[in-house]
Scaffold this motif. Structure first.
Motif, PDB file in Angstrom:
ATOM      1  N   LYS A 178    -114.499 -33.998 -22.243  1.00 51.92           N
ATOM      2  CA  LYS A 178    -115.757 -34.246 -21.521  1.00 51.92           C
ATOM      3  C   LYS A 178    -115.669 -35.533 -20.721  1.00 51.92           C
ATOM      4  O   LYS A 178    -116.244 -35.634 -19.642  1.00 51.92           O
ATOM      5  CB  LYS A 178    -116.967 -34.204 -22.465  1.00 51.92           C
ATOM      6  CG  LYS A 178    -117.104 -35.305 -23.488  1.00 51.92           C
ATOM      7  CD  LYS A 178    -118.458 -35.151 -24.204  1.00 51.92           C
ATOM      8  CE  LYS A 178    -118.605 -36.086 -25.384  1.00 51.92           C
ATOM      9  NZ  LYS A 178    -119.944 -36.049 -25.967  1.00 51.92           N
ATOM     10  N   ASP A 184    -122.926 -30.765 -27.202  1.00 51.63           N
ATOM     11  CA  ASP A 184    -122.129 -31.866 -26.690  1.00 51.63           C
ATOM     12  C   ASP A 184    -122.588 -32.193 -25.268  1.00 51.63           C
ATOM     13  O   ASP A 184    -122.770 -31.288 -24.451  1.00 51.63           O
ATOM     14  CB  ASP A 184    -120.647 -31.441 -26.706  1.00 51.63           C
ATOM     15  CG  ASP A 184    -119.720 -32.623 -26.604  1.00 51.63           C
ATOM     16  OD1 ASP A 184    -120.002 -33.647 -27.249  1.00 51.63           O
ATOM     17  OD2 ASP A 184    -118.707 -32.522 -25.878  1.00 51.63           O
ATOM     18  N   ILE A 236    -123.332 -38.003 -25.915  1.00 54.94           N
ATOM     19  CA  ILE A 236    -123.827 -37.852 -27.277  1.00 54.94           C
ATOM     20  C   ILE A 236    -123.462 -36.455 -27.768  1.00 54.94           C
ATOM     21  O   ILE A 236    -123.211 -35.557 -26.952  1.00 54.94           O
ATOM     22  CB  ILE A 236    -125.370 -38.056 -27.305  1.00 54.94           C
ATOM     23  CG1 ILE A 236    -125.903 -38.160 -28.732  1.00 54.94           C
ATOM     24  CG2 ILE A 236    -126.096 -36.950 -26.535  1.00 54.94           C
ATOM     25  CD1 ILE A 236    -127.316 -38.745 -28.806  1.00 54.94           C
TER      26      ILE A 236
HETATM   27  N1  ASP Z   1    -117.520 -36.860 -29.893  1.00 58.19           N
HETATM   28  C1  ASP Z   1    -118.459 -37.588 -30.700  1.00 58.19           C
HETATM   29  C2  ASP Z   1    -118.587 -36.937 -32.069  1.00 58.19           C
HETATM   30  O1  ASP Z   1    -118.179 -35.800 -32.223  1.00 58.19           O
HETATM   31  C3  ASP Z   1    -119.817 -37.670 -30.093  1.00 58.19           C
HETATM   32  C4  ASP Z   1    -119.864 -38.449 -28.816  1.00 58.19           C
HETATM   33  O2  ASP Z   1    -119.507 -39.627 -28.814  1.00 58.19           O
HETATM   34  O3  ASP Z   1    -120.321 -37.884 -27.824  1.00 58.19           O
HETATM   35  O4  ASP Z   1    -119.123 -37.510 -32.988  1.00 58.19           O
END
Ligand code: ASP
Length: 461
Positions: free
Chosen positions: A201, A236, A407
């Motif tokens: 992402k 996500d 997030i």
């Molecule tokens: N990838 C992170 C998690 O799975 C979340 C994020 O920082 O967007 O906790």
């Protein structure tokens, strides 16, 4: 086409075609009453031999619970005394003129009409397709769908792109063990199932796509620990050109849009608290701030912000990232990074807590490749390791990376809380047992020796 059972209340005196399962059958002399169940609910069907064609009249004695029936008949209002207030269709019944058995059914290993939990979980999971016939389980699945739908609609309206990222990927540092997938074409090499789409992402942000979301499966090979699943679903999100306040306020709007759909009228607020205050006041980084913890309809959200960037992993005798290494150091604390005062460095990291559960976590990311490199160093990675593990991201960041942040919501947990369930297994269609087995498909399972040979693998006895 059949109509939904629930529709019968709008079809009084009309001829209807119904199809569904026998929830309950009561035989009163020659008359048979069937509570017919379909996804929309129950309706009472009355089978009187004199009203039925000859073939139908012959088979009504054979009807058993969970048989699948097609019913033709006429909807009639019930007499005042027969009205069932507990049933959505309790003011009507269907007087059948024809009945066809579409499928017979063996006696289920547990009762369907009489919810539930009396069966042990192993049995419920082995016969999950029957367990999902329970009203409570169906409701959970429907609520989950409604929540996901409301999320999607919110993100579409806010100009986000829904983008898929690969499952066959490479080890990512989210702190858990990876599931590995051996490569047949490249013997001795492995894909890893992603613990989250974190790096993808971020690369989508480098690509200039600006606003991304995905409802995505993540895989973490963790030992049995609390109510977790090896594969689980995240909402996500990643955005470019945003600050922490932008992410938080958009996610608040998203949650409000979801609750407006599934809990209309409910009032919620999003207070904020720093990690430091949370620890001092509650000795927890996910405090439960509900007024009355026994009140099931109270939803106490809380943002916890300003997490420490690093935490000392006493077991490994090294520093680790509290969230993940891509999280940005609070710019005010950058001098501390230079000085190596790791314990005092705050990160631009935030968690969303609901009734004492962490339901989301995210951060503003480091988009300066030098600082990112420095963070990897502090975490004890050699230059060689940094290149091997994160080289692709550092390379990408050379080509114009926008400031970005995001997030991820643990969707299963959020849904479970909103469904009033304690375990996330109650809101997943096909979960595994708490020790990672699937009694329905009987996995994990051995494979044929030829399959192993093709992969160049040998099992050590
Ligand atoms: N990838 C992170 C998690 O799975 C979340 C994020 O920082 O967007 O906790």
């Amino acid at each position: 086409m059949k109509i939904n059972n629930r529709e019968t209340i709008n079809q009084v005196d009309q001829k209807v075609l119904l199809m569904g399962w026998v929830h309950v059958v009561r035989k009163m002399g020659k008359i048979v009453f069937v509570d017919l169940r379909d996804r929309s609910g129950l309706v009472q069907v009355v089978l009187v031999p004199s009203e039925l064609d000859e073939r139908s009249a012959e088979i009504i004695k054979d009807i058993k619970p969970e048989y699948v029936l097609a019913i033709e008949g006429r909807v009639q209002t019930r007499g005042a005394k027969q009205i069932n207030q507990d049933l959505l269709t309790g003011t009507v019944e269907v007087l059948a003129t024809s009945v066809t058995i579409l499928a017979e059914a063996a006696t289920p290993p547990f009762e369907i009409d009489n919810e539930d939990r009396q069966a042990n979980e192993e049995l419920r999971l082995k016969y999950r397709y029957l367990d999902l016939r329970h009203e409570r389980m169906k409701k959970n699945i429907v609520t989950r769908h409604q929540i996901i739908r409301a999320m999607r609609e919110f993100f579409y309206q806010n100009d986000f792109l829904e983008i898929e990222t690969p499952f066959l990927s490479k080890s990512t540092p989210e702190g858990a063990r990876d599931f590995l997938v051996p490569s047949r074409n490249y013997p001795g090499k492995f894909y890893a199932l992603p613990q989250s789409p974190q790096q993808y992402k971020q690369m989508l942000m480098v690509a200039g796509l600006e606003k991304y979301f995905q409802i995505v499966r993540c895989f973490r090979d963790e030992d049995q620990r609390g109510d977790r699943q090896a594969e689980f679903t995240q909402l996500d999100v990643e955005m470019s050109f945003v600050e922490q306040a932008d992410v938080l306020s958009l996610m608040e709007k998203m949650i409000m849009a979801v609750l407006a759909k599934i809990k209309p009228g409910i009032k919620i607020t999003f207070p904020r608290m720093t990690y430091k205050v949370a620890m001092e006041k509650y000795n927890s980084d996910k405090p439960d701030i509900r007024q009355d913890k026994n009140n099931p309809e109270e939803y106490a959200f809380l943002w916890v912000t300003d997490f420490p960037m690093f935490e000392y992993k006493a077991g490994d005798r090294r520093w680790g990232a509290t969230h993940h290494p891509f999280t940005s150091v609070n710019p005010e604390d950058l001098p501390l990074l230079e000085k190596g005062e790791l314990e005092s460095i705050r990160a631009l990291q935030y968690d969303l807590v609901l009734n004492g559960n962490e339901v989301a976590g995210g951060s503003i990311r480091t988009h300066n490749p030098e600082i990112l490199h420095k963070v990897f160093e502090v975490l004890g990675h050699s230059d060689k390791e940094i290149q091997a593990k994160f080289g692709h991201l550092l390379e990408a960041f050379k080509y114009g990376v926008p400031p970005h942040g995001g997030i991820a919501f643990g969707l299963d947990r959020l849904v479970a809380i909103l469904c009033g369930e304690v375990s996330i297994r109650e809101v997943m269609a096909f979960p595994k047992t708490s020790d990672n087995r699937d009694p329905l498909m009987d996995s994990p399972a051995a494979v044929e020796p030829e399959q192993l040979a093709e992969l160049g693998l040998k099992i050590k006895k």
